[in-house]
Design an enzyme around this catalytic site. Structure first.
Site, mmCIF file in Angstrom:
data_model
loop_
_atom_site.group_PDB
_atom_site.id
_atom_site.type_symbol
_atom_site.label_atom_id
_atom_site.label_comp_id
_atom_site.label_asym_id
_atom_site.label_seq_id
_atom_site.Cartn_x
_atom_site.Cartn_y
_atom_site.Cartn_z
ATOM 1 N N GLU A 1 0.513 -23.363 -7.836
ATOM 2 C CA GLU A 1 0.383 -22.392 -8.934
ATOM 3 C C GLU A 1 1.226 -21.138 -8.636
ATOM 4 O OE1 GLU A 1 -2.397 -22.754 -11.439
ATOM 5 O OE2 GLU A 1 -1.623 -21.001 -12.473
ATOM 6 N N GLY B 1 -5.892 -22.800 -21.728
ATOM 7 C CA GLY B 1 -5.597 -21.380 -21.915
ATOM 8 C C GLY B 1 -6.801 -20.549 -22.320
ATOM 9 N N ASP C 1 -10.159 -20.439 -8.480
ATOM 10 C CA ASP C 1 -10.239 -21.526 -9.458
ATOM 11 C C ASP C 1 -10.091 -22.889 -8.786
ATOM 12 O OD1 ASP C 1 -10.240 -19.319 -11.043
ATOM 13 O OD2 ASP C 1 -8.267 -19.645 -11.907
ATOM 14 N N LEU D 1 -10.841 -21.027 -18.540
ATOM 15 C CA LEU D 1 -11.810 -21.887 -17.835
ATOM 16 C C LEU D 1 -11.122 -22.733 -16.761
ATOM 17 C CD1 LEU D 1 -14.007 -23.033 -20.866
ATOM 18 C CD2 LEU D 1 -14.379 -21.111 -19.315
ATOM 19 N N SER D 2 -9.930 -22.297 -16.388
ATOM 20 C CA SER D 2 -9.192 -22.934 -15.288
ATOM 21 C C SER D 2 -8.774 -24.366 -15.583
ATOM 22 C CB SER D 2 -10.007 -22.917 -13.993
ATOM 23 O OG SER D 2 -10.206 -21.620 -13.593
ATOM 24 N N GLU E 1 -14.955 -10.501 -10.592
ATOM 25 C CA GLU E 1 -13.693 -10.829 -11.267
ATOM 26 C C GLU E 1 -12.553 -10.004 -10.683
ATOM 27 O OE1 GLU E 1 -13.087 -13.748 -12.670
ATOM 28 O OE2 GLU E 1 -14.575 -13.332 -14.228
ATOM 29 N N HIS E 2 -11.440 -10.684 -10.475
ATOM 30 C CA HIS E 2 -10.242 -10.087 -9.867
ATOM 31 C C HIS E 2 -10.533 -9.590 -8.453
ATOM 32 C CE1 HIS E 2 -7.502 -10.459 -13.296
ATOM 33 N NE2 HIS E 2 -8.591 -10.299 -14.038
ATOM 34 N N SER F 1 -5.798 -25.271 -15.804
ATOM 35 C CA SER F 1 -4.645 -25.604 -14.958
ATOM 36 C C SER F 1 -5.081 -25.951 -13.542
ATOM 37 C CB SER F 1 -3.617 -24.476 -14.959
ATOM 38 O OG SER F 1 -4.215 -23.259 -14.650
ATOM 39 N N ASP G 1 -10.698 -12.109 -5.941
ATOM 40 C CA ASP G 1 -10.296 -13.158 -4.980
ATOM 41 C C ASP G 1 -8.955 -12.870 -4.323
ATOM 42 O OD1 ASP G 1 -8.853 -13.791 -7.308
ATOM 43 O OD2 ASP G 1 -9.117 -15.955 -7.076
HETATM 44 C C1 GLA Z 1 -7.630 -16.217 -12.726
HETATM 45 C C2 GLA Z 1 -7.062 -16.548 -11.345
HETATM 46 C C3 GLA Z 1 -8.146 -16.408 -10.265
HETATM 47 C C4 GLA Z 1 -8.864 -15.066 -10.359
HETATM 48 C C5 GLA Z 1 -9.297 -14.780 -11.801
HETATM 49 C C6 GLA Z 1 -9.852 -13.391 -11.956
HETATM 50 O O1 GLA Z 1 -8.563 -17.179 -13.103
HETATM 51 O O2 GLA Z 1 -6.551 -17.851 -11.305
HETATM 52 O O3 GLA Z 1 -7.566 -16.591 -8.987
HETATM 53 O O4 GLA Z 1 -8.079 -14.031 -9.844
HETATM 54 O O5 GLA Z 1 -8.234 -14.940 -12.715
HETATM 55 O O6 GLA Z 1 -11.016 -13.232 -11.227
#
Ligand code: GLA
Length: 380
Positions: free
Chosen positions: A154, A116, A166, A119-120, A23-24, A122, A26
């Site tokens: 985005e 929101g 995402d 779960l992506s 996580e965080h 957007s 990318d």
């Molecule tokens: C959001 C961002 C992703 C990623 C995650 C954290 O989903 O859109 O690009 O950075 O947070 O891993």
């Protein structure tokens, strides 16, 4: 499936995602382990309108804009576009800038990806609309390029400095597989999901307050950490390149918050490497343990968890058959992802909901997910 737009020519379907680990990373040159899930945005389209007209069926709202008015983020009457419209409009804007044909059209869309919730939803909207315009515009791009254009929408149109994970996952998802996506060079491969397990997503019910500003702030903090560490270790190209012992040596030169962010990134990279090894060895227990450790790091070092997410993870850790649990996505609210033994899955769902209600007075939605394919455009 009910018809969402009578007479539509194409149906473009793009999934949401959960990230199992990494996580965080990318936007820090690390490797991430997402899966696309069987929750989708579906866009039905047909040509025939001079403008771009879009109905958001779930919100009972519609908009009409054209390429000339997009730059100002207004509709054909000069009214400011509502928030949800920024995603399709941003994609149209980017595609048009690339010289790709963005024909006028009528579109209607609906989504089973909660909005929101981390779960992506957007990214799924962006990828589904990119697929729709590709079908209608008669041009063709590979999925990675499509995902990158959606990320650009985005970043530059919507204003969230997100990485590529995402949009990548929504475009490229593979049934029953975890994607191992190396964001340093955009290469990827897959591994089967840990055998005998199912993915349970638990929605804390807390929407991601401050997610945009909080996310962008974390990203800046990572950049600052990188620049400070690069002075000490000139060979690094990304924060993910910092060896753990070098971080231990030089972290004193970082201000407190930056030190924590860097520790998260460096330790999360180690966890991902370890987790890939566990996936290859079908070692589910180790994979799950790394998920719990990843959560602790997001909570204590990256500081993007919430009390509700912590409670969900804590409860999950006490339930039989749960290998691992952690918050998924950016944080600041949203969902946890849980890796659960098949035979315990339905009990896990009810027990987690009950215990969460007892502890917080809140209703969590908990559902089982399958790793699913990415963007799919059907000719109707
Ligand atoms: C959001 C961002 C992703 C990623 C995650 C954290 O989903 O859109 O690009 O950075 O947070 O891993």
């Amino acid at each position: 499936m009910p018809e969402i737009l009578p007479g539509a020519d194409f149906l473009s379907i793009a999934p949401g995602r959960v990230n199992l680990l990494g996580e965080h990373l990318d936007y820090n040159g690390g490797t991430v382990l997402p899966i696309a899930i069987d929750r989708y945005v579906q866009v039905a389209i047909k040509p025939g309108s001079q403008h771009i007209s879009i109905q958001a069926l779930d919100l009972a709202q519609s908009i009409e804009f054209d390429l000339d008015s997009i730059e100002e983020k207004v509709d054909i009457h000069g009214n400011v576009l509502p928030g949800w419209a920024g995603f399709p409009a941003g994609v149209a804007w980017v595609l048009n800038h690339q010289g790709l044909k963005v024909p006028g059209m009528q579109a209607a869309f609906t989504s089973s990806v909660p909005i929101g919730a981390g779960l992506s939803s957007s990214a799924a909207v962006e990828v589904a609309f990119a697929g729709a315009w590709q079908a209608l515009g008669g041009w063709s791009l590979d999925r990675m390029s499509l995902a990158k254009l959606c990320q650009q929408a985005e970043n530059e149109f919507v204003g969230v400095e997100s990485g590529l994970m995402d949009q990548f996952a929504s475009a490229n998802g593979v049934d029953d597989h975890v994607m191992i996506f190396d964001t340093r060079n955009d290469s990827w491969r897959t591994e089967p999901l840990p055998p005998g397990t199912v993915i349970a997503v638990a929605d804390s019910g807390v929407r991601r307050a401050l997610s945009q500003s909080g996310y962008n702030q974390r990203r800046q903090e990572c950049e600052q950490s990188f620049h400070l560490l690069q002075k000490k270790i000139p060979t690094i190209q990304y924060l993910a390149d910092v060896p753990a012992d070098d971080l231990a040596k030089y972290e004193k030169t970082l201000p407190g918050a930056l030190r924590k962010r860097a520790r998260h990134v460096v330790s999360e990279c180690q966890r991902v490497n370890h987790a890939i090894d566990a996936l290859e060895k079908r070692d589910t227990a180790t994979f799950g343990r790394l998920m719990f450790e990843g959560h602790a790091s997001l909570r204590d070092l990256f500081e993007v968890s919430t009390p509700e997410l912590d409670t969900l993870v804590e409860i999950a850790g006490t339930l039989p058959g749960c290998y691992g649990a952690r918050l998924t996505g950016a944080g600041f609210g949203g969902c946890t992802v849980n890796l659960v033994a098949n035979e315990w899955a339905s009990l896990f769902v009810t027990d987690l909901k009950d215990a969460y209600m007892k502890k917080t007075g809140r209703q969590a939605e908990v559902y089982l997910c399958h790793a699913s394919r990415g963007l799919n455009v059907l000719k109707l």
